[in-house]
Design a protein around this motif. Structure first.
Motif, PDB file in Angstrom:
ATOM      1  N   GLU A  28     -18.308  -4.383   4.025  1.00 35.49           N
ATOM      2  CA  GLU A  28     -17.997  -5.806   4.139  1.00 35.49           C
ATOM      3  C   GLU A  28     -16.612  -6.180   3.593  1.00 35.49           C
ATOM      4  O   GLU A  28     -16.182  -7.312   3.731  1.00 35.49           O
ATOM      5  CB  GLU A  28     -19.070  -6.655   3.450  1.00 35.49           C
ATOM      6  N   HIS A  29     -15.893  -5.238   3.006  1.00 38.72           N
ATOM      7  CA  HIS A  29     -14.567  -5.515   2.446  1.00 38.72           C
ATOM      8  C   HIS A  29     -13.447  -4.933   3.305  1.00 38.72           C
ATOM      9  O   HIS A  29     -12.466  -4.402   2.785  1.00 38.72           O
ATOM     10  CB  HIS A  29     -14.478  -4.988   1.016  1.00 38.72           C
ATOM     11  N   LYS A  30     -13.560  -5.076   4.607  1.00 39.62           N
ATOM     12  CA  LYS A  30     -12.572  -4.508   5.519  1.00 39.62           C
ATOM     13  C   LYS A  30     -11.192  -5.146   5.345  1.00 39.62           C
ATOM     14  O   LYS A  30     -10.184  -4.445   5.304  1.00 39.62           O
ATOM     15  CB  LYS A  30     -13.043  -4.673   6.964  1.00 39.62           C
ATOM     16  N   ILE A  31     -11.130  -6.460   5.232  1.00 38.64           N
ATOM     17  CA  ILE A  31      -9.826  -7.140   5.135  1.00 38.64           C
ATOM     18  C   ILE A  31      -9.104  -6.770   3.832  1.00 38.64           C
ATOM     19  O   ILE A  31      -7.925  -6.408   3.874  1.00 38.64           O
ATOM     20  CB  ILE A  31      -9.999  -8.661   5.310  1.00 38.64           C
ATOM     21  N   PRO A  32      -9.768  -6.827   2.668  1.00 40.97           N
ATOM     22  CA  PRO A  32      -9.054  -6.389   1.453  1.00 40.97           C
ATOM     23  C   PRO A  32      -8.645  -4.914   1.507  1.00 40.97           C
ATOM     24  O   PRO A  32      -7.584  -4.540   1.007  1.00 40.97           O
ATOM     25  CB  PRO A  32     -10.062  -6.630   0.327  1.00 40.97           C
ATOM     26  N   ARG A  33      -9.483  -4.069   2.126  1.00 37.96           N
ATOM     27  CA  ARG A  33      -9.160  -2.646   2.251  1.00 37.96           C
ATOM     28  C   ARG A  33      -7.918  -2.440   3.119  1.00 37.96           C
ATOM     29  O   ARG A  33      -7.019  -1.669   2.777  1.00 37.96           O
ATOM     30  CB  ARG A  33     -10.365  -1.892   2.824  1.00 37.96           C
ATOM     31  N   MET A  34      -7.857  -3.169   4.239  1.00 40.16           N
ATOM     32  CA  MET A  34      -6.695  -3.051   5.125  1.00 40.16           C
ATOM     33  C   MET A  34      -5.435  -3.581   4.424  1.00 40.16           C
ATOM     34  O   MET A  34      -4.363  -2.991   4.545  1.00 40.16           O
ATOM     35  CB  MET A  34      -6.938  -3.819   6.421  1.00 40.16           C
ATOM     36  N   ALA A  35      -5.574  -4.680   3.689  1.00 44.18           N
ATOM     37  CA  ALA A  35      -4.426  -5.240   2.975  1.00 44.18           C
ATOM     38  C   ALA A  35      -3.938  -4.279   1.893  1.00 44.18           C
ATOM     39  O   ALA A  35      -2.731  -4.023   1.774  1.00 44.18           O
ATOM     40  CB  ALA A  35      -4.796  -6.589   2.367  1.00 44.18           C
ATOM     41  N   ALA A  36      -4.866  -3.728   1.115  1.00 42.25           N
ATOM     42  CA  ALA A  36      -4.486  -2.794   0.054  1.00 42.25           C
ATOM     43  C   ALA A  36      -3.865  -1.532   0.645  1.00 42.25           C
ATOM     44  O   ALA A  36      -2.850  -1.038   0.136  1.00 42.25           O
ATOM     45  CB  ALA A  36      -5.712  -2.438  -0.792  1.00 42.25           C
ATOM     46  N   GLY A  37      -4.449  -1.007   1.713  1.00 35.75           N
ATOM     47  CA  GLY A  37      -3.894   0.181   2.361  1.00 35.75           C
ATOM     48  C   GLY A  37      -2.497  -0.069   2.886  1.00 35.75           C
ATOM     49  O   GLY A  37      -1.593   0.761   2.711  1.00 35.75           O
ATOM     50  N   SER A  38      -2.289  -1.211   3.514  1.00 33.76           N
ATOM     51  CA  SER A  38      -0.967  -1.544   4.047  1.00 33.76           C
ATOM     52  C   SER A  38       0.061  -1.687   2.931  1.00 33.76           C
ATOM     53  O   SER A  38       1.187  -1.183   3.045  1.00 33.76           O
ATOM     54  CB  SER A  38      -1.032  -2.843   4.849  1.00 33.76           C
ATOM     55  N   LEU A  39      -0.318  -2.368   1.855  1.00 30.19           N
ATOM     56  CA  LEU A  39       0.608  -2.527   0.730  1.00 30.19           C
ATOM     57  C   LEU A  39       0.943  -1.189   0.073  1.00 30.19           C
ATOM     58  O   LEU A  39       2.084  -0.950  -0.330  1.00 30.19           O
ATOM     59  CB  LEU A  39       0.024  -3.487  -0.301  1.00 30.19           C
ATOM     60  N   LEU A  40      -0.042  -0.301  -0.024  1.00 38.32           N
ATOM     61  CA  LEU A  40       0.219   1.012  -0.604  1.00 38.32           C
ATOM     62  C   LEU A  40       1.153   1.841   0.283  1.00 38.32           C
ATOM     63  O   LEU A  40       2.028   2.542  -0.223  1.00 38.32           O
ATOM     64  CB  LEU A  40      -1.098   1.755  -0.843  1.00 38.32           C
ATOM     65  N   VAL A  41       0.976   1.759   1.600  1.00 37.99           N
ATOM     66  CA  VAL A  41       1.869   2.486   2.508  1.00 37.99           C
ATOM     67  C   VAL A  41       3.295   1.953   2.379  1.00 37.99           C
ATOM     68  O   VAL A  41       4.250   2.731   2.278  1.00 37.99           O
ATOM     69  CB  VAL A  41       1.365   2.403   3.964  1.00 37.99           C
ATOM     70  N   VAL A  42       3.445   0.646   2.363  1.00 38.08           N
ATOM     71  CA  VAL A  42       4.778   0.053   2.203  1.00 38.08           C
ATOM     72  C   VAL A  42       5.376   0.464   0.856  1.00 38.08           C
ATOM     73  O   VAL A  42       6.550   0.825   0.769  1.00 38.08           O
ATOM     74  CB  VAL A  42       4.717  -1.485   2.346  1.00 38.08           C
ATOM     75  N   GLY A  43       4.570   0.436  -0.192  1.00 35.37           N
ATOM     76  CA  GLY A  43       5.049   0.880  -1.506  1.00 35.37           C
ATOM     77  C   GLY A  43       5.447   2.343  -1.516  1.00 35.37           C
ATOM     78  O   GLY A  43       6.423   2.728  -2.163  1.00 35.37           O
ATOM     79  N   GLY A  44       4.722   3.165  -0.784  1.00 33.17           N
ATOM     80  CA  GLY A  44       5.075   4.581  -0.692  1.00 33.17           C
ATOM     81  C   GLY A  44       6.371   4.810   0.064  1.00 33.17           C
ATOM     82  O   GLY A  44       7.149   5.700  -0.264  1.00 33.17           O
ATOM     83  N   VAL A  45       6.620   3.990   1.075  1.00 33.60           N
ATOM     84  CA  VAL A  45       7.867   4.108   1.832  1.00 33.60           C
ATOM     85  C   VAL A  45       9.057   3.758   0.933  1.00 33.60           C
ATOM     86  O   VAL A  45      10.112   4.376   1.022  1.00 33.60           O
ATOM     87  CB  VAL A  45       7.822   3.194   3.086  1.00 33.60           C
ATOM     88  N   PHE A  46       8.871   2.788   0.060  1.00 36.66           N
ATOM     89  CA  PHE A  46       9.932   2.384  -0.852  1.00 36.66           C
ATOM     90  C   PHE A  46       9.807   3.091  -2.208  1.00 36.66           C
ATOM     91  O   PHE A  46      10.129   2.522  -3.244  1.00 36.66           O
ATOM     92  CB  PHE A  46       9.921   0.868  -1.040  1.00 36.66           C
ATOM     93  N   SER A  47       9.384   4.345  -2.198  1.00 38.77           N
ATOM     94  CA  SER A  47       9.148   5.080  -3.443  1.00 38.77           C
ATOM     95  C   SER A  47      10.423   5.370  -4.219  1.00 38.77           C
ATOM     96  O   SER A  47      10.360   5.776  -5.366  1.00 38.77           O
ATOM     97  CB  SER A  47       8.413   6.386  -3.145  1.00 38.77           C
ATOM     98  N   PHE A  48      11.572   5.165  -3.612  1.00 37.98           N
ATOM     99  CA  PHE A  48      12.824   5.392  -4.339  1.00 37.98           C
ATOM    100  C   PHE A  48      13.071   4.301  -5.382  1.00 37.98           C
ATOM    101  O   PHE A  48      13.913   4.464  -6.259  1.00 37.98           O
ATOM    102  CB  PHE A  48      14.006   5.481  -3.367  1.00 37.98           C
ATOM    103  N   LEU A  49      12.354   3.191  -5.288  1.00 40.49           N
ATOM    104  CA  LEU A  49      12.486   2.136  -6.283  1.00 40.49           C
ATOM    105  C   LEU A  49      11.769   2.554  -7.563  1.00 40.49           C
ATOM    106  O   LEU A  49      10.797   3.310  -7.532  1.00 40.49           O
ATOM    107  CB  LEU A  49      11.907   0.827  -5.745  1.00 40.49           C
ATOM    108  N   PRO A  50      12.220   2.081  -8.722  1.00 42.67           N
ATOM    109  CA  PRO A  50      11.687   2.567 -10.000  1.00 42.67           C
ATOM    110  C   PRO A  50      10.190   2.349 -10.218  1.00 42.67           C
ATOM    111  O   PRO A  50       9.527   3.170 -10.823  1.00 42.67           O
ATOM    112  CB  PRO A  50      12.485   1.776 -11.046  1.00 42.67           C
ATOM    113  N   VAL A  51       9.633   1.254  -9.740  1.00 40.65           N
ATOM    114  CA  VAL A  51       8.235   0.934 -10.049  1.00 40.65           C
ATOM    115  C   VAL A  51       7.266   1.624  -9.094  1.00 40.65           C
ATOM    116  O   VAL A  51       6.140   1.940  -9.456  1.00 40.65           O
ATOM    117  CB  VAL A  51       8.026  -0.599 -10.000  1.00 40.65           C
ATOM    118  N   LEU A  52       7.691   1.875  -7.874  1.00 34.95           N
ATOM    119  CA  LEU A  52       6.806   2.416  -6.851  1.00 34.95           C
ATOM    120  C   LEU A  52       6.868   3.936  -6.849  1.00 34.95           C
ATOM    121  O   LEU A  52       7.769   4.546  -7.390  1.00 34.95           O
ATOM    122  CB  LEU A  52       7.205   1.849  -5.487  1.00 34.95           C
ATOM    123  N   GLY A  53       5.888   4.571  -6.202  1.00 37.69           N
ATOM    124  CA  GLY A  53       5.861   6.027  -6.176  1.00 37.69           C
ATOM    125  C   GLY A  53       5.350   6.560  -4.853  1.00 37.69           C
ATOM    126  O   GLY A  53       4.678   5.861  -4.095  1.00 37.69           O
TER     127      GLY A  53
END
Length: 103
Positions: A28-53
């Motif tokens: 039942e938590h499909k929307i939060p799961r998709m949002a969290a997954g998308s944000l994590l992928v974007v954060g991974g793409v920008f892993s060169f920034l100090p806070v992200l990995g």
């Protein structure tokens, strides 16, 4: 196969992380799961920034694979590859035995 490996990795998390993963993976938590997954992928793409990995990218892909069939095969191959390279990560942690009474 994918769920078995996923569950073995989740079992290695602290209790709070296990509860969060169980909540995100609930049907039942499909929307939060998709949002969290998308944000994590974007954060991974920008892993060169100090806070992200770079660790964020595979985690985001695993979350998105729950709802996007195209990613399931990729994630299954990724998990099988990781299990071959590091089988210790995919074995369920043994519960520590309580110390023996002295006396």
């Amino acid at each position: 196969m994918r769920r078995h490996h996923r569950d073995a990795l989740i079992a290695r998390l602290p209790a709070r992380g296990q509860r969060m993963a169980a909540w995100l993976l609930a049907e039942e938590h499909k929307i939060p799961r998709m949002a969290a997954g998308s944000l994590l992928v974007v954060g991974g793409v920008f892993s060169f920034l100090p806070v992200l990995g770079l660790w964020m990218l595979p985690l985001g892909l695993l979350l998105l694979a729950e709802d996007i069939p195209l990613l399931r095969g990729l994630c299954t191959r990724l998990l099988v590859w990781a299990a071959q390279k590091r089988p210790d990560l995919f074995t369920l942690p043994a519960k520590e035995a309580p110390p023996a009474p002295k006396g």
